[in-house]
Design a protein around this motif. Structure first.
Motif, PDB file in Angstrom:
ATOM      1  N   PRO A 113       9.786  -6.153   3.353  1.00 30.33           N
ATOM      2  CA  PRO A 113       9.427  -7.083   2.268  1.00 30.33           C
ATOM      3  C   PRO A 113       8.040  -7.704   2.351  1.00 30.33           C
ATOM      4  CG  PRO A 113      10.945  -8.128   3.791  1.00 30.33           C
ATOM      5  CD  PRO A 113      10.813  -6.693   4.232  1.00 30.33           C
ATOM      6  N   THR A 114       7.377  -7.607   3.505  1.00 31.99           N
ATOM      7  CA  THR A 114       6.071  -8.254   3.648  1.00 31.99           C
ATOM      8  C   THR A 114       5.074  -7.278   4.251  1.00 31.99           C
ATOM      9  OG1 THR A 114       6.510  -9.008   5.898  1.00 31.99           O
ATOM     10  CG2 THR A 114       7.206 -10.490   4.102  1.00 31.99           C
ATOM     11  N   ARG A 115       3.803  -7.632   4.150  1.00 31.86           N
ATOM     12  CA  ARG A 115       2.756  -6.818   4.777  1.00 31.86           C
ATOM     13  C   ARG A 115       2.968  -6.779   6.286  1.00 31.86           C
ATOM     14  NH1 ARG A 115      -2.684  -4.902   3.982  1.00 31.86           N
ATOM     15  NH2 ARG A 115      -3.079  -3.800   5.923  1.00 31.86           N
ATOM     16  N   ASP A 116       3.363  -7.909   6.873  1.00 33.58           N
ATOM     17  CA  ASP A 116       3.632  -7.919   8.316  1.00 33.58           C
ATOM     18  C   ASP A 116       4.741  -6.937   8.674  1.00 33.58           C
ATOM     19  OD1 ASP A 116       1.655  -9.783   8.819  1.00 33.58           O
ATOM     20  OD2 ASP A 116       3.038 -11.489   8.979  1.00 33.58           O
ATOM     21  N   ALA A 117       5.771  -6.864   7.843  1.00 32.51           N
ATOM     22  CA  ALA A 117       6.883  -5.937   8.111  1.00 32.51           C
ATOM     23  C   ALA A 117       6.419  -4.485   8.014  1.00 32.51           C
ATOM     24  CB  ALA A 117       8.041  -6.198   7.158  1.00 32.51           C
ATOM     25  N   SER A 118       5.605  -4.168   7.010  1.00 32.43           N
ATOM     26  CA  SER A 118       5.142  -2.783   6.896  1.00 32.43           C
ATOM     27  C   SER A 118       4.168  -2.443   8.024  1.00 32.43           C
ATOM     28  CB  SER A 118       4.542  -2.486   5.521  1.00 32.43           C
ATOM     29  OG  SER A 118       3.349  -3.168   5.305  1.00 32.43           O
ATOM     30  N   ASP A 119       3.323  -3.404   8.427  1.00 32.14           N
ATOM     31  CA  ASP A 119       2.435  -3.174   9.573  1.00 32.14           C
ATOM     32  C   ASP A 119       3.241  -2.963  10.855  1.00 32.14           C
ATOM     33  OD1 ASP A 119       0.104  -3.285   8.078  1.00 32.14           O
ATOM     34  OD2 ASP A 119      -0.418  -5.329   8.701  1.00 32.14           O
ATOM     35  N   ALA A 120       4.321  -3.731  11.029  1.00 34.81           N
ATOM     36  CA  ALA A 120       5.174  -3.572  12.215  1.00 34.81           C
ATOM     37  C   ALA A 120       5.830  -2.193  12.218  1.00 34.81           C
ATOM     38  CB  ALA A 120       6.226  -4.681  12.263  1.00 34.81           C
ATOM     39  N   TRP A 121       6.208  -1.691  11.048  1.00 39.21           N
ATOM     40  CA  TRP A 121       6.798  -0.349  10.944  1.00 39.21           C
ATOM     41  C   TRP A 121       5.782   0.694  11.410  1.00 39.21           C
ATOM     42  CZ3 TRP A 121       6.226   4.397   8.724  1.00 39.21           C
ATOM     43  CH2 TRP A 121       7.374   5.192   8.589  1.00 39.21           C
TER      44      TRP A 121
END
Length: 181
Positions: free
Chosen positions: A38-46
């Motif tokens: 849901p967030t840019r941080d989540a996609s970066d963590a992926w």
């Protein structure tokens, strides 16, 4: 790390992939059958997880780009399954592509070169894939790859809440023996 097909390059992740991956991860249709980012941080963590997985295991869901244009298209590759299920430990083939690249055979093309790498380069004996039983598009890709499905092996994804419509997963399998035959 780089694999290629006539139309695609599967490669290690670059900083420039982060924004288009985050944008793709905000597309409700792309994410319809996937766990949300849901967030840019989540996609970066992926992406960071994929980079770490590549470093540890020699493979991951690689960034996919068009050979013709160099445009980022999504992610396809191999991954160690990180949850406990009746079929684990296992390596899965997976994909997620931006919507404008759907319906053109890119998922099958990229998954095939990933399977080839898994079976012929690192000599895996079996590769699995799973998707929500509702995810007709991904299940069609699995069938086109020659993967077999036995509904008796379908399972409830342990990382999905019990009331989640995506919890029930169809499991597909492909063995090295079948691949090489």
């Amino acid at each position: 790390m780089q694999l290629s097909t006539p139309r695609l390059i599967l490669r290690s992740w670059m900083e420039s992939d982060r924004l288009p991956f985050a944008e793709m991860s905000q597309d409700a249709q792309v994410m319809e059958y996937l766990r949300p980012l849901p967030t840019r941080d989540a996609s970066d963590a992926w992406i960071d997880f994929q980079i770490s997985h590549q470093s540890s295991h020699g493979f991951c869901l690689w960034a996919v780009e068009s050979k013709e244009s160099g445009v980022f298209m999504g992610a396809v590759g191999l991954l160690r399954i990180g949850f406990v299920a009746p079929f684990t430990p296992a390596i899965e083939v997976g994909w997620r592509l931006a919507r404008q690249f759907w319906g053109q055979g890119f998922a099958v093309e990229a998954a095939r070169v990933s399977l080839q790498f898994g079976f012929e380069e690192i000599r895996l004996k079996e590769i699995v894939a799973h998707a929500s039983t509702r995810n007709v598009r991904s299940r069609r890709v699995m069938a086109k790859l020659g993967m077999s499905h036995d509904s008796a092996e379908d399972f409830d994804h342990p990382r999905m809440p019990e009331n989640d419509a995506l919890r029930r997963q169809a499991l597909y399998r492909l063995t090295q023996e079948v691949w090489l035959s």
